[in-house]
Design an enzyme around this catalytic site. Sequence first.
Site, PDB file in Angstrom:
ATOM      1  N   LYS A 261     -13.109   1.883  -2.670  1.00 22.76           N
ATOM      2  CA  LYS A 261     -14.041   2.215  -1.486  1.00 22.76           C
ATOM      3  C   LYS A 261     -15.220   3.035  -1.941  1.00 22.76           C
ATOM      4  CE  LYS A 261     -10.834   2.678   2.289  1.00 22.76           C
ATOM      5  NZ  LYS A 261     -10.191   3.667   3.259  1.00 22.76           N
TER       6      LYS A 261
ATOM      7  N   HIS B 264       9.124 -25.964   0.962  1.00 22.12           N
ATOM      8  CA  HIS B 264       8.558 -27.002   0.246  1.00 22.12           C
ATOM      9  C   HIS B 264       7.398 -26.325  -0.550  1.00 22.12           C
ATOM     10  CE1 HIS B 264      11.240 -29.813   2.130  1.00 22.12           C
ATOM     11  NE2 HIS B 264      11.095 -28.959   2.942  1.00 22.12           N
TER      12      HIS B 264
ATOM     13  N   GLU C  37       0.685  -1.190  -0.137  1.00 23.23           N
ATOM     14  CA  GLU C  37      -0.113   0.181  -0.045  1.00 23.23           C
ATOM     15  C   GLU C  37       0.786   1.436   0.130  1.00 23.23           C
ATOM     16  OE1 GLU C  37      -4.346   0.092   1.752  1.00 23.23           O
ATOM     17  OE2 GLU C  37      -3.003   0.481   3.380  1.00 23.23           O
TER      18      GLU C  37
END
Length: 452
Positions: A423, A309, A280
């Site tokens: 938003k 892994h 961000e």
Amino acid sequence: MITVAIDGLFAPALEGGLPRDALDAVCDELRHAHRELMSRRDADVGFYDVPTQSEVLRAVHAEVTRLRSLADDLIVLGIGGSSMGGQAILAAFEPTLDRSFRVHFVDNVDPDTLGGLLERLEPPRTAVIAVTKSGETVETLAQLLILRRWLRVTLGQGEMRARMTFVTDPAKGLLHELAQQEGIRSFAIPANVGGRYSVLTPVGLLPAAFAGVDVDALLAGGAAMVERVTADELTDNPACTLAAGAVLAQQRLGRQALVYMPYSDALRHTGQWFVQLWAESLGKRQNRLGQEVRAGQIPIAAVGATDQHAQLQLFVDGPPVFAVLLLDVATGRAKLPVPDELSDRPEVGFLHGRDLAEVLAAERRATRAALLDAGTPVIDLRLERLDAATLGGLFVLLEAACACTGIVMGINPFDQPGVEVGKRMALGLLGKPGYEGERERLVAREAKTPGR
Ligand code: PA5
């Protein structure tokens, strides 16, 4: 004590690595960035000064004493920077905490999660902290309405208020107003501290203290790191060293992705926090001059040895876009020797008598060597031990390094304009007055994408 080393960017340590003098080329930019951040410290860049606010710490302790007298379970509402720091602190110390005071972070609007939690908890023994700096975040406000009703129908208005604490902007927003009107206790996130830089404010301190984390040590460690990351001498400044590593890896070695890989389960959740901080803060369309630059460095969370892994294959043999931040916790691990079970079997006989920490350390060293052999740059962070003070220091170090990296990149590491667009569209879709234009844009966009 935390140290940062960037030898793993240079030849001969790194296969095909940079010449040593490559560092000189970024030193001037780092120095300018550091000076700028220091000059803004008393103005719009507040995170350096959060760990020394002792009156805040006193208020946090008093509030936690009060909340613990009312509740055994604490629900923490908030999202993004208003939640992830607290989650990282609690995850780091969870195995050592007294489980009589439990914290539940709700950082999403998934009804299955919140609904399930409310079925399990008892209102008379539950408190709620709502964290939103803007006081406008729709996810947090929806959660808040549900929790207010949940407490009020069982306990009444007065008890509902008593069980609520807000953490918000000191001067504006819905939570600030509600706190004034209804007498709900409220803590401030300083105006010059953004969400993802706020972990050492009441945002992280309240839930951590409720759960029993040593928040005094957390802040003391943060304050000690502030001394180091504000040092003018670049070679003594671990944040500048880390920023130099990130910038060189990207600009000179083409490493568009930075992997955060602690060899510690306790630090696993700091990976999510780091991803949010780095993504961000640095992912920006425009530079500070308003020119389109599409900046950013892709943060990836991994854990050693687990991800050896899973993701390591990609970092070693995949496209040459990765640099890896390897975190080592040097001492203080639990003692757990491998016993002499199956001692006649050569597959495991060599493990007998070795401590599990020794196995983990060998895994880290081997991974480091494999990455360097493959030409994947490594930045080493060494934590002498993992305790609350070191974790506080780690937060400050990463925040300061991120801010410095952003200024060197030429972008603003403290805003998030790209998030705001989405938003606003969500608010339009949900029918908030004043967002009709956003709703229309969204509907028009969706009309072009059938089968959404
Ligand atoms: O880091 C940030 O600034 C964001 O992630 C915010 O923390 C997040 O959007 C939540 O915002 P608010 O605290 O205003 O609810």
